[in-house]
Design a protein around this motif. Structure first.
Motif, PDB file in Angstrom:
ATOM      1  N   GLY A   1      39.640  55.260  42.463  1.00  7.14           N
ATOM      2  CA  GLY A   1      39.464  56.165  43.588  1.00  7.14           C
ATOM      3  C   GLY A   1      38.029  56.631  43.762  1.00  7.14           C
ATOM      4  N   GLN A   2      37.248  56.590  42.672  1.00 10.05           N
ATOM      5  CA  GLN A   2      35.858  57.017  42.729  1.00 10.05           C
ATOM      6  C   GLN A   2      34.897  55.858  43.017  1.00 10.05           C
ATOM      7  OE1 GLN A   2      34.699  59.317  39.210  1.00 10.05           O
ATOM      8  NE2 GLN A   2      36.840  59.798  38.866  1.00 10.05           N
ATOM      9  N   ALA A   3      35.370  54.629  42.863  1.00  8.31           N
ATOM     10  CA  ALA A   3      34.485  53.470  42.980  1.00  8.31           C
ATOM     11  C   ALA A   3      34.001  53.263  44.414  1.00  8.31           C
ATOM     12  CB  ALA A   3      35.207  52.220  42.494  1.00  8.31           C
ATOM     13  N   SER A   4      32.805  52.715  44.529  1.00  4.85           N
ATOM     14  CA  SER A   4      32.275  52.364  45.847  1.00  4.85           C
ATOM     15  C   SER A   4      32.566  50.906  46.172  1.00  4.85           C
ATOM     16  CB  SER A   4      30.764  52.608  45.898  1.00  4.85           C
ATOM     17  OG  SER A   4      30.095  51.842  44.897  1.00  4.85           O
ATOM     18  N   ALA A   5      32.788  50.097  45.118  1.00  8.32           N
ATOM     19  CA  ALA A   5      33.076  48.682  45.321  1.00  8.32           C
ATOM     20  C   ALA A   5      33.927  48.165  44.170  1.00  8.32           C
ATOM     21  CB  ALA A   5      31.785  47.873  45.423  1.00  8.32           C
ATOM     22  N   ILE A   6      34.670  47.089  44.452  1.00  6.71           N
ATOM     23  CA  ILE A   6      35.526  46.495  43.436  1.00  6.71           C
ATOM     24  C   ILE A   6      35.488  44.980  43.566  1.00  6.71           C
ATOM     25  CG2 ILE A   6      37.558  46.673  44.943  1.00  6.71           C
ATOM     26  CD1 ILE A   6      39.288  47.050  42.481  1.00  6.71           C
ATOM     27  N   ASP A   7      35.406  44.296  42.434  1.00 11.54           N
ATOM     28  CA  ASP A   7      35.521  42.836  42.363  1.00 11.54           C
ATOM     29  C   ASP A   7      36.749  42.554  41.515  1.00 11.54           C
ATOM     30  OD1 ASP A   7      33.056  42.558  43.709  1.00 11.54           O
ATOM     31  OD2 ASP A   7      31.949  42.644  41.821  1.00 11.54           O
TER      32      ASP A   7
ATOM     33  N   ASP B   1      36.259  57.959  54.515  1.00 11.73           N
ATOM     34  CA  ASP B   1      35.104  57.945  55.416  1.00 11.73           C
ATOM     35  C   ASP B   1      34.149  56.823  55.025  1.00 11.73           C
ATOM     36  OD1 ASP B   1      36.088  60.088  56.810  1.00 11.73           O
ATOM     37  OD2 ASP B   1      34.944  61.575  55.684  1.00 11.73           O
ATOM     38  N   ARG B   2      34.037  56.623  53.717  1.00 15.56           N
ATOM     39  CA  ARG B   2      33.263  55.498  53.203  1.00 15.56           C
ATOM     40  C   ARG B   2      34.231  54.599  52.444  1.00 15.56           C
ATOM     41  NH1 ARG B   2      28.429  55.720  48.675  1.00 15.56           N
ATOM     42  NH2 ARG B   2      27.756  53.546  48.863  1.00 15.56           N
ATOM     43  N   PRO B   3      34.831  53.618  53.106  1.00 11.77           N
ATOM     44  CA  PRO B   3      35.869  52.794  52.477  1.00 11.77           C
ATOM     45  C   PRO B   3      35.364  52.027  51.253  1.00 11.77           C
ATOM     46  CG  PRO B   3      35.853  52.491  54.857  1.00 11.77           C
ATOM     47  CD  PRO B   3      34.606  53.241  54.510  1.00 11.77           C
ATOM     48  N   LEU B   4      36.292  51.731  50.374  1.00  7.69           N
ATOM     49  CA  LEU B   4      35.986  50.879  49.233  1.00  7.69           C
ATOM     50  C   LEU B   4      35.629  49.484  49.728  1.00  7.69           C
ATOM     51  CD1 LEU B   4      36.191  50.583  46.039  1.00  7.69           C
ATOM     52  CD2 LEU B   4      38.477  49.659  46.477  1.00  7.69           C
ATOM     53  N   ALA B   5      34.553  48.924  49.213  1.00  6.10           N
ATOM     54  CA  ALA B   5      34.179  47.546  49.532  1.00  6.10           C
ATOM     55  C   ALA B   5      34.813  46.641  48.473  1.00  6.10           C
ATOM     56  CB  ALA B   5      32.658  47.389  49.529  1.00  6.10           C
TER      57      ALA B   5
ATOM     58  N   PRO C   1      36.286  44.624  57.692  1.00  7.72           N
ATOM     59  CA  PRO C   1      34.990  44.153  57.194  1.00  7.72           C
ATOM     60  C   PRO C   1      34.691  44.568  55.760  1.00  7.72           C
ATOM     61  CG  PRO C   1      34.698  45.974  58.740  1.00  7.72           C
ATOM     62  CD  PRO C   1      36.138  45.567  58.826  1.00  7.72           C
ATOM     63  N   PHE C   2      35.448  45.547  55.227  1.00  3.57           N
ATOM     64  CA  PHE C   2      35.240  45.989  53.853  1.00  3.57           C
ATOM     65  C   PHE C   2      36.063  45.175  52.849  1.00  3.57           C
ATOM     66  CE2 PHE C   2      33.856  49.633  56.293  1.00  3.57           C
ATOM     67  CZ  PHE C   2      32.751  50.077  55.595  1.00  3.57           C
TER      68      PHE C   2
ATOM     69  N   HIS D   1      32.598  49.313  40.526  1.00  3.80           N
ATOM     70  CA  HIS D   1      31.212  49.740  40.665  1.00  3.80           C
ATOM     71  C   HIS D   1      31.199  51.206  41.074  1.00  3.80           C
ATOM     72  CE1 HIS D   1      30.008  45.546  40.293  1.00  3.80           C
ATOM     73  NE2 HIS D   1      30.955  45.256  41.176  1.00  3.80           N
ATOM     74  N   LEU D   2      30.660  52.046  40.197  1.00  2.66           N
ATOM     75  CA  LEU D   2      30.651  53.489  40.394  1.00  2.66           C
ATOM     76  C   LEU D   2      29.242  53.953  40.762  1.00  2.66           C
ATOM     77  CD1 LEU D   2      32.639  54.286  37.131  1.00  2.66           C
ATOM     78  CD2 LEU D   2      33.594  53.979  39.419  1.00  2.66           C
TER      79      LEU D   2
END
Length: 276
Positions: free
Chosen positions: A97-103, A153-157, A191-192, A216-217
């Motif tokens: 839930g805190q991450a900005s991106a995930i692979d 507001d800033r979706p997870l990429a 797009p995310f 990615h935090l």
């Protein structure tokens, strides 16, 4: 020196410390006041609030009583006796839930963040040993709520590599799979979200050992952690060298997986195969 702290323990301690400080402040108490009420020193309270020292269960219980928390603060006590799998899973969901991106690579099932509710329900029903219906219902609710990361507001990429086997496995039956294919295709319009299929034809690949997730935090400090889950255990790794190796392997997977456009065609073909 490489960072050696356990990310999940840090997270549990942070949650406890934040709740402790919020309740103390709301009660209009200083650290010294609360310490006296609980029978401990101001320093003991301060060390916990600054996340320098985890509380003992006795201290956590005394603080809960002193603040009239009715057990709610004690429930956040970072217990080392909690079964490792659940403790780490709780930590993972919070980190996700805190991450900005995930692979993420999945070989056996469609990634949880892409699952329909019917698919997720069928997946969870296969849990061994079997779980009571209320437990499965709670797990399902948690899994579906996790997908709200795409509504922020800033979706997870997110970058997903999904093995062909995960897409062909008939979890829930043909109707559930048909809806699941449509859902993935719809999500690919976001797009995310990037989905790439790893076909059987790719042969041997760098992640044959199993699924993996790299979160990615943003921090501070900015960092990435690796989550791996096997039949025996679930673990979160924060060691930079371990995470770097996983990152290279995931990059290699992207290189041999189908392109996003070809993956869309592949999933559309699978959907067509199941139509009468």
């Amino acid at each position: 020196m490489a960072r050696t702290k356990n990310v999940v323990d840090d997270l549990a301690l942070s949650r406890f410390a934040q709740e402790l400080k919020a309740r103390r402040t709301e009660a209009g108490l200083s650290q010294e006041d609360l310490g006296k009420l609980a029978g401990f020193s101001r320093q003991a309270v301060g060390e916990v609030e600054r996340c320098r020292q985890p509380p003992t269960r006795t201290l956590a219980s005394k603080l809960d009583t002193a603040l009239g928390a009715g057990g709610e603060l004690l429930a956040l006590f970072p217990r080392r006796g909690v079964p490792e799998r659940q403790r780490l899973l709780d930590g993972y969901v919070s980190l996700e839930g805190q991450a900005s991106a995930i692979d993420q690579f999945h070989a056996q099932v469609v990634p949880a963040l892409l699952q329909t509710e019917d698919y997720a329900r069928a997946d969870l029903a296969g849990t061994v040993p079997p779980q009571p219906a209320p437990v499965l219902a709670a797990w399902l609710q948690t899994r579906m709520k996790r997908q709200e990361v795409f509504q922020r507001d800033r979706p997870l990429a997110a970058q997903f590599v999904v093995d062909e086997g995960a897409l062909r496995r008939q979890i829930g039956g043909p109707d559930v799979m048909a809806a699941q294919y449509v859902h993935i295709l719809e999500q690919m319009e976001n797009p995310f979200i990037v989905v790439q299929v790893l076909p059987f034809a790719a042969g041997a690949h760098p992640a044959q050992h199993g699924a993996c997730t790299i979160l990615h935090l943003d921090g501070p400090p900015a960092e990435s952690v690796l989550y791996v889950e096997t039949m025996a255990e679930s673990r979160i790794h924060a060691d930079p060298a371990t995470v770097a190796t996983a990152t290279r392997r995931f990059a290699a997977l992207l290189g041999i997986a189908l392109s996003p456009a070809a993956s869309r065609d592949f999933i559309q073909a699978l959907a067509a195969e199941g139509r009468p």
